[in-house]
Design an enzyme around this catalytic site. Structure first.
Site, PDB file in Angstrom:
ATOM      1  N   LYS A 295       0.838  -1.202   0.000  1.00 19.14           N
ATOM      2  CA  LYS A 295       0.000   0.000   0.000  1.00 19.14           C
ATOM      3  C   LYS A 295       0.872   1.250   0.000  1.00 19.14           C
ATOM      4  O   LYS A 295       0.668   2.168  -0.794  1.00 19.14           O
ATOM      5  CB  LYS A 295      -0.923  -0.015   1.217  1.00 19.14           C
TER       6      LYS A 295
ATOM      7  N   ARG B 179      -3.182   2.939   8.571  1.00 14.64           N
ATOM      8  CA  ARG B 179      -3.528   1.718   7.836  1.00 14.64           C
ATOM      9  C   ARG B 179      -2.339   0.780   7.754  1.00 14.64           C
ATOM     10  O   ARG B 179      -1.228   1.210   7.459  1.00 14.64           O
ATOM     11  CB  ARG B 179      -3.944   2.042   6.393  1.00 14.64           C
TER      12      ARG B 179
ATOM     13  N   GLY C 201      -7.997  -7.605   5.044  1.00 15.40           N
ATOM     14  CA  GLY C 201      -8.680  -7.498   6.334  1.00 15.40           C
ATOM     15  C   GLY C 201      -7.981  -8.179   7.493  1.00 15.40           C
ATOM     16  O   GLY C 201      -8.539  -8.275   8.580  1.00 15.40           O
TER      17      GLY C 201
ATOM     18  N   MET D 132      -5.113  -7.388   8.990  1.00 18.23           N
ATOM     19  CA  MET D 132      -4.494  -6.525   9.987  1.00 18.23           C
ATOM     20  C   MET D 132      -5.354  -5.288  10.141  1.00 18.23           C
ATOM     21  O   MET D 132      -6.422  -5.191   9.578  1.00 18.23           O
ATOM     22  CB  MET D 132      -3.073  -6.223   9.571  1.00 18.23           C
TER      23      MET D 132
ATOM     24  N   ARG E  57      -2.870  -1.540  -6.203  1.00 16.23           N
ATOM     25  CA  ARG E  57      -1.988  -2.708  -6.054  1.00 16.23           C
ATOM     26  C   ARG E  57      -2.393  -3.718  -7.126  1.00 16.23           C
ATOM     27  O   ARG E  57      -3.496  -3.626  -7.684  1.00 16.23           O
ATOM     28  CB  ARG E  57      -2.122  -3.334  -4.671  1.00 16.23           C
TER      29      ARG E  57
ATOM     30  N   HIS F 177     -15.114  -9.241   1.347  1.00 14.08           N
ATOM     31  CA  HIS F 177     -14.095 -10.125   1.925  1.00 14.08           C
ATOM     32  C   HIS F 177     -14.236 -11.548   1.379  1.00 14.08           C
ATOM     33  O   HIS F 177     -13.267 -12.185   0.981  1.00 14.08           O
ATOM     34  CB  HIS F 177     -14.244 -10.100   3.445  1.00 14.08           C
TER      35      HIS F 177
ATOM     36  N   SER G 146      14.143 -44.116 -18.483  1.00 15.74           N
ATOM     37  CA  SER G 146      13.063 -43.316 -17.906  1.00 15.74           C
ATOM     38  C   SER G 146      13.183 -43.434 -16.396  1.00 15.74           C
ATOM     39  O   SER G 146      13.229 -44.540 -15.857  1.00 15.74           O
ATOM     40  CB  SER G 146      11.698 -43.817 -18.385  1.00 15.74           C
TER      41      SER G 146
ATOM     42  N   CYS H 213       9.049 -40.754 -15.453  1.00 13.90           N
ATOM     43  CA  CYS H 213       7.637 -41.153 -15.457  1.00 13.90           C
ATOM     44  C   CYS H 213       7.091 -41.365 -14.048  1.00 13.90           C
ATOM     45  O   CYS H 213       5.973 -41.808 -13.878  1.00 13.90           O
ATOM     46  CB  CYS H 213       7.419 -42.389 -16.322  1.00 13.90           C
TER      47      CYS H 213
ATOM     48  N   TYR I 224      12.225 -35.382 -21.799  1.00 14.62           N
ATOM     49  CA  TYR I 224      10.786 -35.162 -21.589  1.00 14.62           C
ATOM     50  C   TYR I 224      10.401 -35.510 -20.156  1.00 14.62           C
ATOM     51  O   TYR I 224      11.156 -36.177 -19.438  1.00 14.62           O
ATOM     52  CB  TYR I 224       9.951 -36.012 -22.569  1.00 14.62           C
TER      53      TYR I 224
HETATM   54  C1  PEP Z   1       8.225 -45.237 -10.436  1.00 15.16           C
HETATM   55  O1  PEP Z   1       8.703 -46.039  -9.650  1.00 15.16           O
HETATM   56  O2  PEP Z   1       8.457 -44.015 -10.385  1.00 15.16           O
HETATM   57  C2  PEP Z   1       7.311 -45.713 -11.496  1.00 15.16           C
HETATM   58  C3  PEP Z   1       6.874 -44.864 -12.419  1.00 15.16           C
HETATM   59  O3  PEP Z   1       6.878 -46.975 -11.422  1.00 15.16           O
HETATM   60  P1  PEP Z   1       5.740 -47.477 -10.420  1.00 15.16           P
HETATM   61  O4  PEP Z   1       5.176 -46.279  -9.752  1.00 15.16           O
HETATM   62  O5  PEP Z   1       4.778 -48.228 -11.236  1.00 15.16           O
HETATM   63  O6  PEP Z   1       6.533 -48.331  -9.503  1.00 15.16           O
END
Ligand code: PEP
Ligand code: MG
Length: 901
Positions: free
Chosen positions: A33, A103, A112, A114, A347, A466, A783, A851, A871
């Site tokens: 403020k 204020r 609200g 404070m 603000r 509020h 992965s 994954c 990815y």
């Molecule tokens: C993991 O272990 O991260 C995985 C993707 O396999 P799960 O969760 O099926 O063991």
């Protein structure tokens, strides 16, 4: 030089110099403020003279056991002299009294939470001279009673209700609904009665010395930083507890001096849906608190166009000027005193997810911000909002709509109604109920209940009430100002057109339309079709380097993932398919087979099922990679539980001794017992299972390649990636992968086709990460299974820890956060980094993804970007979030580089 604790509004350049030119640091010092007021002053906007006591002063005061730091009070007095000079009035001077407000104003707004005290400087003497000066006795005594009331409760700790009861009694006596309608004599008596209440409750007189009022009010604001409700709010909003609040002392301007006065709050765009219109509430002849507290039914700001046309134009111009300057939607407070407009606050406005996205996209179109900035501004939680259920259209049609209120915070909410915050919190947390919290209006004391509720419903208040502010900030669907509801808090019920609804009744609220339905409306899974969101995600895609894939087991999941923008399937957990009712008995026969011919027979029956599963996935993902993980869990998971079988066998021994049913169950029990493992997660699962029962994974690979060839024959562009789970040693892959590649070649030869495929492995055991260089000699892709990798790196069970000590660890700050939610960069992350580097040293084009559940967590996505993964793969519902997070990871890196430079 003595420390500077106080900055006049016209000293913002000095504050900026002190903060090294960093505006964020100015905001930390002066609070949002204070910084906004000073900045508006610099921009020559009409801001009443005043000054800010810094957050540093607040922190010094609190650290010293509630003592003003040296020099602070003298600086306040000097600043006050300057304000007197600027206004030409005298603080406490009966001939021309200056009144100020005090204020609070922290760096981040805490609606609200404070305290604020208005009309400081009034006492019997100044009140009398104000009457003479203004000729408006009503206004003066209304202001005076407000001062005693606010000062009494905020500074001296008298219960608000004690004052409210007196007002209520007078309103009742005069048959009026609003304080402004009370006769002047009543206001005078009320002021006197309020002073008596203060004396009775505290043993002290209401201080008539304006400087004592100022000092005590400053202290009260400092102290309110540590008040319980402010503390709870900071926890919920993830605001640090050590920021402190600034105190703003602002010359009073009055919106309650007559019909040419007024006050309002607005946002420069609609913060519910983001549309480009000024949106807010406004009242003629009122003070700011009347608007925000929801005690008077406000006017829409657009009505000001007719009531005060010139001021409306001036206000609109200021809104545009501020938006252009801040390049952000502003939340503004203003007051009109006798036809002159004054700005009391600006603000950045809080907004719903929908509005955040639309505003960011629109501002790019308007040339105010770049695409990068739009992508940077939107938070992953904003995208998450679109991935929550909406009301089912069919079910909504049949539902009983009882009223419509203001649609202030979008989303569908279904729950049981309750009327107070404590019950709402208890029902939600302890009884696990879905709750809708109903109030006439909400106050900061209700926030804990509101946060626990699925939806919020009030009968009074406007878009800036509020309830609306809090709901929007925390993404809770809300409908406010539903005036058709007559809420009776004592009877714990409300009525609409004579129909009575009681505590515990079910309701459905649509915060996007403001509709209120009795009963439960069913919800449907969301779809991402909002054009603004699609545009923003498109920009994110242009920025990001990481691919975003999805974990999907069934064609329908794959389809959804693809519609959300997934660029491949990073994990199909094939065992899920084994649990389906018609397949499980075959799977069980396969597991319990006594001979390989018996096993082959069951596998031959499973083959067409699996082939059909993969066929569906390939078709859904035409042109994109599909990673299929071979069976992972230990075999006993497909069999009945040992405990259950033991009970059944015992019962049959008593009731049907010698029966064939008993013999069958006994056989099953002994097979299950034979497979029993003390630590199944460390047992016969993953690649070990594939090595132990090679026919099983061969069947899966056959199914994959037969389906791939069939699809390719139909013109589908297939890219299967066969993923071997839970590898710990290269020799496992040598055995398993070699056998499976052989099977793949065989199928392709039988079909006379070649398919673009790869064999790779999951890295989910620390040993695999450490020996990734060798493993990449076989595996064509990695992965990271970060669920298992976290479990095995920490040595804590992913199935149990979150129910027990892990949460305690997080509460006690032994661990900074849950490593199953966000990648533990220092431990698990280091293993990942090592594996990526070693793997690519062996195989430069090694494709690496993730994954585990972390793949959809924005912080982990950022880590995956920095670790150069190709990815992330996450649940379909997280795909849009991951797309945004991956783009933000690029922008974060750019920002860090530019800061370094
Ligand atoms: C993991 O272990 O991260 C995985 C993707 O396999 P799960 O969760 O099926 O063991
Ligand atoms: Mg795993």
């Amino acid at each position: 030089m003595a420390k500077k604790w106080v900055y006049l509004f016209n000293e913002v350049d000095q504050a900026e110099a002190y903060a090294g030119g960093d505006w964020e640091k100015v905001r930390s010092l002066l609070g949002g403020k204070g910084a906004g007021l000073a900045d508006m002053n610099r921009g020559q906007l009409p801001v009443p003279p005043g000054f800010t006591v810094t957050t540093e002063a607040c922190n010094a005061y609190l650290a010293a056991g509630e003592q003003f730091p040296a020099g602070l009070w003298d600086q306040e007095l000097a600043a006050m002299k300057e304000v007197e000079r600027q206004t030409g009035k005298g603080f406490g001077d009966p001939s021309n009294p200056l009144l100020v407000s005090c204020r609070s104003g922290a760096k981040f707004s805490m609606p609200g939470m404070m305290d604020t005290v208005l009309n400081i400087g009034l006492n019997d003497a100044t009140a009398q001279s104000m009457v003479a000066l203004t000729g408006n006795e009503r206004f003066v005594y209304d202001s005076y009673r407000r001062l005693v009331q606010m000062f009494g409760s905020v500074v001296m700790g008298v219960s608000k209700e004690d004052f409210e009861k007196v007002l209520e009694a007078y309103r009742h006596k005069r048959g009026v609904s609003n304080d402004a309608e009370l006769p002047i004599d009543d206001l005078k008596t009320i002021t006197a009665e309020f002073k008596t209440i203060v004396r009775a409750a505290t043993g002290r007189d209401f201080p008539s010395d304006p400087y004592e009022q100022l000092k005590l009010a400053t202290e009260a604001v400092f102290k309110s930083w540590n008040g319980k409700r402010a503390f709870d709010y900071r926890n919920a909003a993830k605001i640090a507890h050590d920021l402190g609040t600034a105190v703003n002392i602002v010359t009073m301007v009055f919106g309650n001096m007559g019909q040419d006065c007024g006050t309002g709050v607005l946002t420069t765009r609609n913060v519910s849906d983001g549309s480009q219109e000024i949106e807010g509430d406004f009242l003629i002849n009122a003070q700011g608190e009347d608007v925000v507290s929801g005690t008077r039914q406000t006017l829409r700001i657009a009505e000001m166009k007719n009531l005060m046309p010139e001021l409306y134009v001036e206000l609109g111009n200021i809104c545009r000027q501020l938006e252009k300057y801040y390049r952000e939607t502003q939340d503004i407070e203003f007051t009109i005193e006798r036809g002159k407009l004054w700005m009391l606050q600006t603000r950045n406005a809080k907004r719903t997810a929908q509005a955040a996205i639309r505003i960011a996209v629109d501002m790019v179109g308007e040339g105010l911000i770049s695409k990068d900035e739009a992508v940077w501004r939107v938070q992953p939680e904003h995208v998450d909002f679109y991935l929550h259920p909406q009301f089912d259209a069919g079910s909504r049609k049949k539902a009983n709509k009882i009223a419509v209120g203001l649609n202030v915070s979008p989303g569908a909410a279904v729950g049981q109604i309750t009327f107070d915050a404590d019950t709402a919190e208890r029902w939600a947390k302890e009884d696990k109920k879905a709750v809708i919290m109903v109030r006439q209006e909400t106050t900061p004391n209700d926030v804990h209940g509101m946060l626990a509720a699925k939806g919020i419903l009030t009968s009074r208040g406007g878009r800036t009430s509020h309830a609306a502010l809090v709901a929007r900030q925390f993404g809770i669907p809300a409908v406010v100002g539903a005036s058709a509801l007559d809420v009776d808090l004592e009877k714990r019920q409300f009525t609409v057109d004579g129909a009575v609804y009681k505590e515990g009744d079910w309701f459905s609220l649509d915060g996007s339309t403001g509709e209120i339905y009795s009963g439960q409306i069913s919800t449907v899974p969301p779809e991402v079709s909002d054009p603004y969101l699609l545009k923003l995600l498109g920009w994110a895609d242009e920025i990001r380097r990481l691919g975003v894939w999805a974990n999907a087991d069934y064609p329908a999941d794959a389809q959804r993932a693809r519609s959300f923008g997934a660029e491949g399937i990073g994990l199909c957990r094939t065992e899920h398919m084994f649990f389906e009712t018609e397949r499980l008995p075959i799977v069980q026969r396969m597991i319990l087979a006594k001979s390989s011919s018996e096993r082959d027979e069951s596998l031959a029956k499973l083959l067409p099922f699996q082939r059909a599963d993969f066929d569906g996935l390939f078709r859904a993902m035409d042109g994109l990679p599909v990673t299929i993980r071979l069976i992972d869990p230990p075999m006993h998971e497909f069999l009945p539980s040992q405990e259950q079988l033991l009970v059944e066998v015992t019962e049959l021994r008593l009731t049907k001794p010698g029966s064939t049913e008993l013999t069958e169950k006994e056989k099953l029990l002994s097979a299950v017992q034979g497979m029993h493992e003390a630590n199944p997660m460390l047992g016969l699962r993953g690649v070990r299972l594939g090595i132990h029962i090679p026919e099983l994974t061969r069947m899966q690979v056959r199914a994959i390649f037969e389906a791939a060839c069939d699809c390719a024959g139909d013109g589908i562009d297939v890219h299967p990636k066969v993923m071997i789970p839970l590898t710990s040693h290269i020799n496992e892959l040598k055995v398993q992968q070699t056998a499976l590649e052989e099977e793949a070649r065989q199928v392709m030869a039988e079909k006379g086709m070649t398919i673009d495929y790869q064999f790779g492995t999951m890295i989910e055991i620390p040993r695999a990460a450490v020996t990734a260089g060798a493993i990449a000699g076989m595996a064509q892709f990695f992965s990271f299974g970060t669920n298992d990798l976290t479990q095995m790196t920490y040595g804590i069970s992913r199935d149990d820890a979150e129910k027990g000590f892990l949460i305690e660890y997080i509460e006690k700050k032994i661990l900074p956060e849950n490593p199953f939610a966000s990648i533990d960069e220092d431990g698990v992350g280091q293993l990942m980094d090592m594996a990526v580097k070693a793997g690519r040293a062996t195989r430069p084009d090694l494709e690496v993804g993730i994954c585990g559940e972390h793949g959809g967590d924005p912080k982990s996505v950022d880590f995956c970007h920095r670790t150069n993964l190709n990815y992330v793969s996450c649940s379909p519902f997280r795909v849009p979030i991951a797309r945004l997070a991956a783009a933000q990871a690029v922008l974060r890196q750019k920002l860090a580089l530019s800061v370094e430079k």
